[in-house]
Design an enzyme around this catalytic site. Sequence first.
Site, PDB file in Angstrom:
ATOM      1  N   PRO A  81       1.824  -9.623  -3.957  1.00 43.03           N
ATOM      2  CA  PRO A  81       2.450 -10.897  -3.596  1.00 43.03           C
ATOM      3  C   PRO A  81       1.646 -11.657  -2.554  1.00 43.03           C
ATOM      4  O   PRO A  81       1.270 -11.105  -1.513  1.00 43.03           O
ATOM      5  CB  PRO A  81       3.812 -10.454  -3.052  1.00 43.03           C
ATOM      6  CG  PRO A  81       4.112  -9.225  -3.834  1.00 43.03           C
ATOM      7  CD  PRO A  81       2.781  -8.524  -3.988  1.00 43.03           C
ATOM      8  N   CYS A  82       1.360 -12.933  -2.852  1.00 40.62           N
ATOM      9  CA  CYS A  82       0.407 -13.687  -2.050  1.00 40.62           C
ATOM     10  C   CYS A  82       1.050 -14.514  -0.946  1.00 40.62           C
ATOM     11  O   CYS A  82       0.350 -15.070  -0.102  1.00 40.62           O
ATOM     12  CB  CYS A  82      -0.418 -14.612  -2.946  1.00 40.62           C
ATOM     13  SG  CYS A  82       0.571 -15.844  -3.824  1.00 40.62           S
ATOM     14  N   GLN A  83       2.382 -14.635  -0.926  1.00 34.89           N
ATOM     15  CA  GLN A  83       3.020 -15.524   0.039  1.00 34.89           C
ATOM     16  C   GLN A  83       2.668 -15.213   1.497  1.00 34.89           C
ATOM     17  O   GLN A  83       2.523 -16.123   2.313  1.00 34.89           O
ATOM     18  CB  GLN A  83       4.542 -15.509  -0.141  1.00 34.89           C
ATOM     19  CG  GLN A  83       5.015 -16.154  -1.421  1.00 34.89           C
ATOM     20  CD  GLN A  83       5.057 -15.168  -2.581  1.00 34.89           C
ATOM     21  OE1 GLN A  83       4.520 -14.070  -2.475  1.00 34.89           O
ATOM     22  NE2 GLN A  83       5.677 -15.567  -3.676  1.00 34.89           N
ATOM     23  N   SER A  86      -0.666 -17.016   1.819  1.00 33.08           N
ATOM     24  CA  SER A  86      -0.852 -18.303   1.161  1.00 33.08           C
ATOM     25  C   SER A  86      -0.977 -19.425   2.179  1.00 33.08           C
ATOM     26  O   SER A  86      -0.324 -19.436   3.219  1.00 33.08           O
ATOM     27  CB  SER A  86       0.323 -18.590   0.226  1.00 33.08           C
ATOM     28  OG  SER A  86       0.251 -19.899  -0.278  1.00 33.08           O
TER      29      SER A  86
END
Length: 393
Positions: A81-83, A86
């Site tokens: 998961p990149c959040q 980001s």
Amino acid sequence: MNSIELFTGAGGLALGTHQAGFRHRGLVEWNEDACDTLRKNASANAVPGIDHWRIHHADIRILPFNMFGNGDMDLVAGGAPCQPFSLGGKHRAQDDARNMFPEFVRAVRELRPRAFILENVKGLLRASFRNYFEYIKLQLTYPTLTKKHLEDWTDHLARLEKVHTRGRFPGVHYNVVSQLLNSANYGVPQQRERVFVVGFRADTGLEWNFPEPTHSEDALLWDKYISGDYWKRHGLSPRDPGKGVALSSVRMRDLEDGEPLKTKPWVTIRDALADMPAPRADRESKEFSNHRLIPGAKVYPGHTGSPIDQPSKTLKAGVHGVPGGENMIAYEDGKVRYLTVREAARVQTFPDTWHFEGAWSEAMRQLGNAVPVGLAEVVAKSVAAKLESTGGH
């Protein structure tokens, strides 16, 4: 060759690695709608050979990876998961509960694949995350050197650095490289930059490098303003390069005086959607699934859409709904409209047979989080070719 796919989402990386010749023993995803998308496409065999896919709707933190095999895994792939990293997120990085890099490292440690492919957002390379990115790479280099109980990640990083600078390690370790890749440079109709981290188990003795770009902006400029083939291809009259195009006189002169480039032109939105009917708001297309117009697109600062004769800007998922500026087409006359889900899927190079479950905003969220299939396939094919050159484990 066998593989597993972690943080699968809507299946961009999984589909790219599948098309590169890997056969997934399992796909792991937490989001229910994304799992529905994967199940729908697997059951329909939307792409030949995926009807055997086993989708695990599970919390990866409690998943025993030995269920996928023991000692015979060729590839572990995934996009954590990149959040947390980001540019559009909250930038909490290693302190974010959504940080799943440790679980990817655990998969490599427990399965000991011959190779791995990890991808993530460009934001991971920001100066404020630089040390943590080095920490990720060193953990993947020495996955068996785990963090001690109550040890801070910075102390663990220091231990890994000492081992790395010593230059010798008797246990399982990987030769790791990373690079920021622009999807448009590999034929994807989107300027989407993703960080790829690729590793080969050291005992394979394999040497590998990232694939060279096959497409370029200069080749697109040549196609538009030197040969004019771009406009001819679309049945349009030639455009003046000075109109809405930022070209220096030096660069234009170099293009005019030079030979045609070896790379192919960037693929534009117009290229990608050329054979599709215009979407309608009152009904979905009979020929293309997920192809229905969502009205209400508007222009305001920071929300201007993507010019139709350029690759799309990066499609984004957003935290609250869809940030439509990146998900709009901007026409030459100043009009804008939202991409349909199917058009966004084209921009992400998903095949037209790939169906997306959930409402428009949810489907666009899945697409905004996805790895472009075409980019994933390019990297995975290169890794597969290297693994096939030796065979065995």
